[in-house]
Design an enzyme around this catalytic site. Structure first.
Site: not given
Ligand SMILES: NC(=O)c1ccc[n+]([C@@H]2O[C@H](COP(=O)([O-])OP(=O)(O)OC[C@H]3O[C@@H](n4cnc5c(N)ncnc54)[C@H](O)[C@@H]3O)[C@@H](O)[C@H]2O)c1
Length: 324
Positions: A147, A176, A189-190, A211, A213, A275-276, A278
């Protein structure tokens, strides 16, 4: 020229994607939601299906697709550790091939394209809070690397398409974020704490809960994404989006217990690898360039999230992987 745009949201059926689609549909834009439903379900966007300016496409972002759009928000990627570690090679492909595919589309259509990057690019940070200039401390061979390094490679691709092909890009590093419609079995966690508290189960603390967040409510985050897309072209980021208020995991657990009115026990389990300890965003850049800062305090956001968790039927949510 009309200010209404054709907008593609990859990962649009997910937690953040579905809210983003909703906001863009409400603004009147033509929205295409693309998703393979790996970590989401149609019910997240069911309420949008009857809208004439909303379209749902089942597609995997690792495969090319030809669409004519003005803007692309690239959110497709499993985001929770239990989800992205389930098939780490696929996670890396989703970040890297997904980035190549949306950047190719943006180049062909002369569209703006925004990458949803992550605070995970900072790894287990040695600088606190983390400004965008911090280059991170990531273990490239650990179980989280699929990731973290996938997202780092995607950022590289975005910057190279800007430099080499003058594609109009934006990068946001999301910290987060929580709120209604987060997957109840995402293992974050939430959602874990709320599900455990409402189910009358013991609350699992990894480590001793010291830790820290920071937790950003989803409406604030979606607002930041749209502001970044609309920002002047000179400011392409990366920009941190997150809530700078820092809480220990134990404080979060205690707040969830108070707000749910549940009297579950707190049980300690070993910390996962890498796991970070902080995490807190420095949001100076977002405040300066986007005039953005979070407005929803944790107590208020958690209250709304708990209300939503009380309304859902958990049997309608399939854990996407056995790793939660
Ligand atoms: N929610 C957070 O705290 C957070 C933090 C950092 C980054 N992000 C980034 O934000 C974005 C959305 O995160 P989220 O929390 O809504 O997660 P989520 O898992 O709810 O949403 C991700 C979506 O992408 C879809 N997906 C995964 N692989 C796919 C693929 N190969 N082709 C098409 N669709 C695909 C999943 O089905 C899902 O609907 C992500 O890129 C994530 O890395 C989220």
């Amino acid at each position: 020229m009309s200010s209404l745009k054709r907008i593609l949201v990859t990962g649009g059926a997910g937690f953040l994607g579905s809210h983003l689609c909703q906001r863009l549909v409400e603004q009147g834009h033509d929205v295409i939601c693309l998703d393979n439903f790996f970590t989401s379900q149609k019910s997240n966007v069911n309420h949008l299906l009857g809208r004439p300016n909303f379209e749902l496409v089942r597609h995997d972002v690792t495969l090319p697709i030809f669409l004519e759009v003005d803007e692309i928000y690239n959110l497709a990627c499993p985001a929770a550790p239990g989800h992205y570690q389930y098939n780490p090679i696929k996670t890396m492909k989703t970040s890297v091939l997904g980035a190549i595919n949306v950047l190719g589309m943006a180049k062909r259509c002369r569209a703006k394209v925004l990458q949803a990057s992550t605070s995970e690019v900072y790894g287990d940070p040695l600088v606190h809070p983390q400004p965008e200039s911090y280059r991170g401390s990531v273990n490239p061979i650990g179980p989280r690397a699929c990731y973290d390094e996938g997202k780092r490679a995607a950022e590289t691709l975005f910057m190279d398409y800007r430099r080499s092909n003058r594609v109009n890009i934006r990068i946001v590093r999301i910290f987060n974020t929580y709120g209604p419609r987060m997957h109840p079995y995402d293992g974050r966690v939430v959602s874990n704490f709320i599900r455990q508290a409402l189910g009358g189960q013991a609350i699992t603390l990894f480590g001793d809960g010291s830790q820290t967040r920071s937790f950003c409510y989803r409406d604030d985050l979606v607002d930041g994404l749209i502001r970044m897309m609309d920002a002047p072209d000179e400011f392409c980021g990366p920009v941190n989006l997150g809530n700078p208020e820092e809480f220990t995991i134990r404080q979060l657990a205690e707040l969830v217990l108070e707000l749910t009115g549940c009297r579950a026990q707190l049980v300690e389990e070993p910390l996962p690898v890498d796991d970070p300890t902080q995490r807190r965003p420095d949001i100076t850049l977002a405040m300066k360039h986007l005039d953005w800062r979070p407005t929803v305090p944790l107590r208020q956001g958690l209250t709304r999230t708990i209300e939503w968790f009380r309304t859902i039927d958990l049997s309608h949510y399939r854990p996407p992987t056995p790793n939660y």
